[in-house]
Design a protein around this motif. Structure first.
Motif, PDB file in Angstrom:
ATOM      1  N   LYS A  16       1.126  -1.390  -0.243  1.00  0.00           N
ATOM      2  CA  LYS A  16      -0.574  -0.175   0.123  1.00  0.00           C
ATOM      3  C   LYS A  16       0.754   1.075   0.255  1.00  0.00           C
ATOM      4  CE  LYS A  16      -1.962   1.761   3.728  1.00  0.00           C
ATOM      5  NZ  LYS A  16      -2.569   0.344   5.246  1.00  0.00           N
ATOM      6  N   ASP A  17       1.615   1.625   1.044  1.00  0.00           N
ATOM      7  CA  ASP A  17       2.710   2.367   1.063  1.00  0.00           C
ATOM      8  C   ASP A  17       3.637   2.282   0.046  1.00  0.00           C
ATOM      9  OD1 ASP A  17       0.578   3.279   3.156  1.00  0.00           O
ATOM     10  OD2 ASP A  17       1.886   2.494   4.705  1.00  0.00           O
ATOM     11  N   LYS A  18       4.238   1.535  -0.842  1.00  0.00           N
ATOM     12  CA  LYS A  18       5.504   1.497  -1.846  1.00  0.00           C
ATOM     13  C   LYS A  18       5.140   2.122  -2.979  1.00  0.00           C
ATOM     14  CE  LYS A  18       6.879  -2.562   0.655  1.00  0.00           C
ATOM     15  NZ  LYS A  18       7.588  -3.956   0.361  1.00  0.00           N
ATOM     16  N   THR A  19       6.093   2.814  -3.699  1.00  0.00           N
ATOM     17  CA  THR A  19       6.294   3.198  -4.853  1.00  0.00           C
ATOM     18  C   THR A  19       6.350   2.008  -6.368  1.00  0.00           C
ATOM     19  OG1 THR A  19       6.859   5.287  -4.279  1.00  0.00           O
ATOM     20  CG2 THR A  19       6.976   4.856  -6.268  1.00  0.00           C
ATOM     21  N   LEU A  20       5.498   1.626  -6.515  1.00  0.00           N
ATOM     22  CA  LEU A  20       6.004   0.343  -7.462  1.00  0.00           C
ATOM     23  C   LEU A  20       6.195   0.607  -8.849  1.00  0.00           C
ATOM     24  CD1 LEU A  20       4.197  -1.304  -5.107  1.00  0.00           C
ATOM     25  CD2 LEU A  20       3.819  -2.882  -6.534  1.00  0.00           C
ATOM     26  N   THR A  21       7.088  -0.004  -9.843  1.00  0.00           N
ATOM     27  CA  THR A  21       6.903   0.866 -11.149  1.00  0.00           C
ATOM     28  C   THR A  21       5.624  -0.382 -11.619  1.00  0.00           C
ATOM     29  OG1 THR A  21       7.941  -1.940 -11.568  1.00  0.00           O
ATOM     30  CG2 THR A  21       9.673   0.165 -10.912  1.00  0.00           C
ATOM     31  N   GLU A  22       5.192   0.561 -12.985  1.00  0.00           N
ATOM     32  CA  GLU A  22       4.119   0.075 -13.912  1.00  0.00           C
ATOM     33  C   GLU A  22       4.188  -2.092 -14.111  1.00  0.00           C
ATOM     34  OE1 GLU A  22       0.273   0.043 -15.263  1.00  0.00           O
ATOM     35  OE2 GLU A  22       1.318   1.977 -14.716  1.00  0.00           O
TER      36      GLU A  22
ATOM     37  N   ARG B 224       3.520  -3.502 -10.259  1.00  0.00           N
ATOM     38  CA  ARG B 224       2.623  -3.192  -9.945  1.00  0.00           C
ATOM     39  C   ARG B 224       1.299  -4.252 -10.396  1.00  0.00           C
ATOM     40  NH1 ARG B 224      -0.719  -0.584  -6.628  1.00  0.00           N
ATOM     41  NH2 ARG B 224       0.782   0.372  -6.464  1.00  0.00           N
ATOM     42  N   LYS B 225       1.279  -4.466 -12.022  1.00  0.00           N
ATOM     43  CA  LYS B 225       1.018  -5.821 -13.236  1.00  0.00           C
ATOM     44  C   LYS B 225       0.796  -6.724 -13.015  1.00  0.00           C
ATOM     45  CE  LYS B 225      -0.146  -6.481 -17.946  1.00  0.00           C
ATOM     46  NZ  LYS B 225       0.439  -6.380 -18.845  1.00  0.00           N
ATOM     47  N   ALA B 226       2.094  -7.208 -12.906  1.00  0.00           N
ATOM     48  CA  ALA B 226       2.131  -8.191 -12.113  1.00  0.00           C
ATOM     49  C   ALA B 226       2.276  -8.698 -10.620  1.00  0.00           C
ATOM     50  CB  ALA B 226       3.934  -9.034 -12.047  1.00  0.00           C
ATOM     51  N   ILE B 227       1.972  -8.148  -9.535  1.00  0.00           N
ATOM     52  CA  ILE B 227       1.560  -8.315  -8.451  1.00  0.00           C
ATOM     53  C   ILE B 227      -0.179  -8.088  -8.399  1.00  0.00           C
ATOM     54  CG2 ILE B 227       0.160  -7.265  -6.462  1.00  0.00           C
ATOM     55  CD1 ILE B 227       3.987  -6.669  -5.535  1.00  0.00           C
TER      56      ILE B 227
ATOM     57  N   LYS C  86      -4.742 -14.441  -9.534  1.00  0.00           N
ATOM     58  CA  LYS C  86      -4.959 -15.597  -9.485  1.00  0.00           C
ATOM     59  C   LYS C  86      -5.222 -16.553  -8.552  1.00  0.00           C
ATOM     60  CE  LYS C  86      -1.703 -18.719 -11.505  1.00  0.00           C
ATOM     61  NZ  LYS C  86      -0.322 -18.936 -12.243  1.00  0.00           N
ATOM     62  N   LEU C  87      -4.622 -16.090  -7.369  1.00  0.00           N
ATOM     63  CA  LEU C  87      -4.714 -16.420  -6.033  1.00  0.00           C
ATOM     64  C   LEU C  87      -6.003 -16.360  -5.424  1.00  0.00           C
ATOM     65  CD1 LEU C  87      -3.230 -17.437  -3.494  1.00  0.00           C
ATOM     66  CD2 LEU C  87      -2.700 -15.124  -2.761  1.00  0.00           C
ATOM     67  N   GLY C  88      -6.902 -15.509  -5.875  1.00  0.00           N
ATOM     68  CA  GLY C  88      -8.444 -15.396  -5.344  1.00  0.00           C
ATOM     69  C   GLY C  88      -9.438 -16.901  -5.866  1.00  0.00           C
ATOM     70  N   THR C  89      -8.925 -17.564  -7.329  1.00  0.00           N
ATOM     71  CA  THR C  89      -9.473 -18.292  -8.195  1.00  0.00           C
ATOM     72  C   THR C  89      -8.662 -19.766  -7.580  1.00  0.00           C
ATOM     73  OG1 THR C  89      -8.276 -17.871  -9.628  1.00  0.00           O
ATOM     74  CG2 THR C  89     -10.138 -16.692  -9.939  1.00  0.00           C
ATOM     75  N   LEU C  90      -7.342 -19.619  -6.905  1.00  0.00           N
ATOM     76  CA  LEU C  90      -7.328 -20.922  -6.186  1.00  0.00           C
ATOM     77  C   LEU C  90      -7.841 -21.579  -5.342  1.00  0.00           C
ATOM     78  CD1 LEU C  90      -3.492 -20.037  -7.842  1.00  0.00           C
ATOM     79  CD2 LEU C  90      -4.919 -22.317  -8.940  1.00  0.00           C
ATOM     80  N   GLU C  91      -7.725 -22.858  -4.958  1.00  0.00           N
ATOM     81  CA  GLU C  91      -8.211 -23.567  -4.085  1.00  0.00           C
ATOM     82  C   GLU C  91      -7.092 -23.562  -3.635  1.00  0.00           C
ATOM     83  OE1 GLU C  91     -10.795 -25.074  -2.342  1.00  0.00           O
ATOM     84  OE2 GLU C  91     -12.392 -23.967  -4.199  1.00  0.00           O
TER      85      GLU C  91
ATOM     86  N   ASN D 167       0.638 -22.386  -3.032  1.00  0.00           N
ATOM     87  CA  ASN D 167       1.662 -22.585  -2.040  1.00  0.00           C
ATOM     88  C   ASN D 167       2.367 -21.615  -3.763  1.00  0.00           C
ATOM     89  OD1 ASN D 167       0.235 -23.088  -0.173  1.00  0.00           O
ATOM     90  ND2 ASN D 167       0.957 -25.178  -0.818  1.00  0.00           N
ATOM     91  N   VAL D 168       2.351 -22.095  -4.656  1.00  0.00           N
ATOM     92  CA  VAL D 168       3.380 -21.294  -5.384  1.00  0.00           C
ATOM     93  C   VAL D 168       3.106 -20.626  -5.711  1.00  0.00           C
ATOM     94  CG1 VAL D 168       4.700 -20.972  -7.818  1.00  0.00           C
ATOM     95  CG2 VAL D 168       4.117 -23.422  -6.930  1.00  0.00           C
ATOM     96  N   CYS D 169       2.173 -19.699  -6.712  1.00  0.00           N
ATOM     97  CA  CYS D 169       1.505 -18.024  -5.869  1.00  0.00           C
ATOM     98  C   CYS D 169       1.660 -17.729  -4.826  1.00  0.00           C
ATOM     99  CB  CYS D 169       0.316 -18.439  -6.406  1.00  0.00           C
ATOM    100  SG  CYS D 169      -0.183 -16.205  -6.994  1.00  0.00           S
ATOM    101  N   ARG D 170       2.116 -17.858  -3.569  1.00  0.00           N
ATOM    102  CA  ARG D 170       1.668 -17.577  -2.165  1.00  0.00           C
ATOM    103  C   ARG D 170       3.016 -16.563  -2.417  1.00  0.00           C
ATOM    104  NH1 ARG D 170      -0.348 -19.679   3.422  1.00  0.00           N
ATOM    105  NH2 ARG D 170       0.658 -18.002   4.248  1.00  0.00           N
ATOM    106  N   THR D 171       3.886 -17.631  -2.607  1.00  0.00           N
ATOM    107  CA  THR D 171       5.756 -17.940  -2.313  1.00  0.00           C
ATOM    108  C   THR D 171       5.534 -16.834  -2.927  1.00  0.00           C
ATOM    109  OG1 THR D 171       5.496 -19.996  -1.812  1.00  0.00           O
ATOM    110  CG2 THR D 171       7.433 -18.553  -2.658  1.00  0.00           C
ATOM    111  N   TYR D 172       5.561 -16.121  -4.844  1.00  0.00           N
ATOM    112  CA  TYR D 172       5.940 -15.343  -5.539  1.00  0.00           C
ATOM    113  C   TYR D 172       5.116 -14.192  -4.830  1.00  0.00           C
ATOM    114  CZ  TYR D 172       6.377 -12.996  -9.909  1.00  0.00           C
ATOM    115  OH  TYR D 172       6.842 -12.645 -11.655  1.00  0.00           O
TER     116      TYR D 172
END
Length: 401
Positions: free
Chosen positions: A300-306, A309-312, A318-323, A330-335
């Motif tokens: 929230k308080d970080k200045t991300l590059t475009e 931000r797009k990658a996050i 993607k994380l919201g659709t996975l069980e 777990n792979v997505c969470r670690t990334y």
């Protein structure tokens, strides 16, 4: 007197106990219908086979359902897919030598043809014990039932003052009451047939208990053949005791399974309720939603590059659709953990003090002078070129140094 001979595959029939018999042999059923039309098929002699036919022993004999039940407790099967599951309780006789000597005279109460499949059911009322004396007529191609000579076996006299018989009778009744409390199957049968029996008569009591029992066919045949009242009651008591022990074991296993399932279901239900209550109160979100909010809070308080931000955003969607149970979650969470922990937008002033770098290395690591010297050379060259791109340093040594 001559009687038509009919075999009972599964268990003997006991006098006074209405039973429904499944007949899969269509020729036998047609023959019984023909006899009734001529007024000749009211009585049959039923004898149990000495050995259970191989087809029944390998197949439906282990179906677990009692082969004989009180009238009105079994429905009528229908449909082509049930032809294979139709039990064979009775049928034709090929040789009298395969049958027991003692059987029962059976009164045919009702015949029913099944629709769509061959065979049907026959409601019978066993009347009296009989013993085969001779074979009068063998089965023929169009006559599936043999004709035999039988003699009636008189029922034992009930002694007026025999304490042993009274004690056995009382014990059978007491065990039967315990069995009825334990097993719903026995209770249902008992309630339907008790009005036809006099429990004060030990002969009738023995036939009732034996007719309801799911004991081994050999044990039931021994009771049918026994002519001494005291010995018959003793065998009946042994059978009903075994039935009671089996019913207790069955009830215990059932209660354990139900208790385990009930506890697990109750725990799941309470957990869901607790999760719902916390969510309503804003105390806690579900695990996945809480995790997504943590990642969003971290950037929230970080200045991300475009690009970052797009990658996050893509990974959060993607994380919201996975069980949560999936490996990809777990792979997505670690990334995402790696992406969000980086100091986006934070820049420290460049420090080009080689002496300070040397002191930090000496403070953190003892010895390894050649390694430290190589690291300092790498830092010095990077300062001169004002770039660290394309440089990889490989330090070789044993593990732990």
């Amino acid at each position: 007197r001559p009687e038509r001979l009919w075999l009972l595959n599964r268990k003997p029939a006991f006098p006074g106990f209405y039973q429904i018999v499944q007949v899969s042999d269509q020729q036998v059923l047609d023959f019984l219908f023909e006899l009734r039309k001529k007024g000749q098929g009211e009585l049959l002699a039923g004898f149990m086979t000495k050995e259970l036919p191989s087809k029944l022993a390998d197949g439906d004999a282990d179906s677990g359902s009692p082969p004989m039940t009180p009238s009105g407790t079994r429905g009528t099967p229908s449909g082509q897919n049930q032809a294979q599951s139709l039990r064979r309780d009775a049928g034709r006789v090929t040789s009298a030598a395969e049958l027991e000597q003692v059987g029962t005279v059976l009164s045919l109460v009702n015949l029913t043809q099944y629709p769509n499949i061959s065979g049907g059911q026959v409601v019978i009322m066993p009347q009296k014990r009989v013993r085969r004396t001779k074979v009068i007529g063998e089965p023929a191609p169009h006559i599936p039932l043999a004709t035999v000579g039988v003699e009636y076996i008189p029922e034992p006299e009930v002694p007026a003052d025999n304490n042993a018989v009274k004690a056995l009778q009382a014990e059978v009744i007491a065990t039967m009451r315990d069995l009825l409390k334990t097993s719903f199957v026995y209770k249902e049968q008992f309630e339907q047939v008790i009005k036809f029996y006099d429990l004060e008569n030990p002969v009738k009591l023995a036939d009732l208990v034996s007719g309801m029992s799911l004991a081994k066919r050999e044990d039931l045949q021994a009771i049918l053949e026994e002519t001494d009242l005291q010995e018959r009651l003793r065998k009946v008591l042994l059978v009903v005791k075994k039935d009671y022990e089996f019913a207790k074991l069955q009830s215990h296993v059932k209660s354990q399974v139900e208790e385990k399932v009930s506890k697990e279901q109750r725990r799941i239900m309470l957990m869901e309720q607790m999760k719902h209550i916390k969510k309503e109160l804003g105390i806690e979100k579900d695990d996945k939603q809480s995790l997504i909010m943590q990642f969003q809070e971290a950037i929230k308080d970080k200045t991300l590059t475009e690009e970052a931000r797009k990658a996050i955003d893509t990974e959060l969607a993607k994380l919201g659709t996975l069980e949560p149970s999936s490996s990809e979650f777990n792979v997505c969470r670690t990334y995402l953990e790696w992406l969000t922990c980086l100091p986006w937008g934070k820049v420290d002033p460049e420090n080009k003090d080689i002496v300070k770098a040397e002191s930090i290395l000496n403070e953190d690591h003892y010895g390894l002078e050649d390694v430290k010297e190589r690291i300092l050379e790498h830092i010095a060259v990077s300062f001169l070129k004002e770039s660290v791109q394309g440089k990889i340093m490989c330090l070789v040594g044993p593990p732990g140094v």
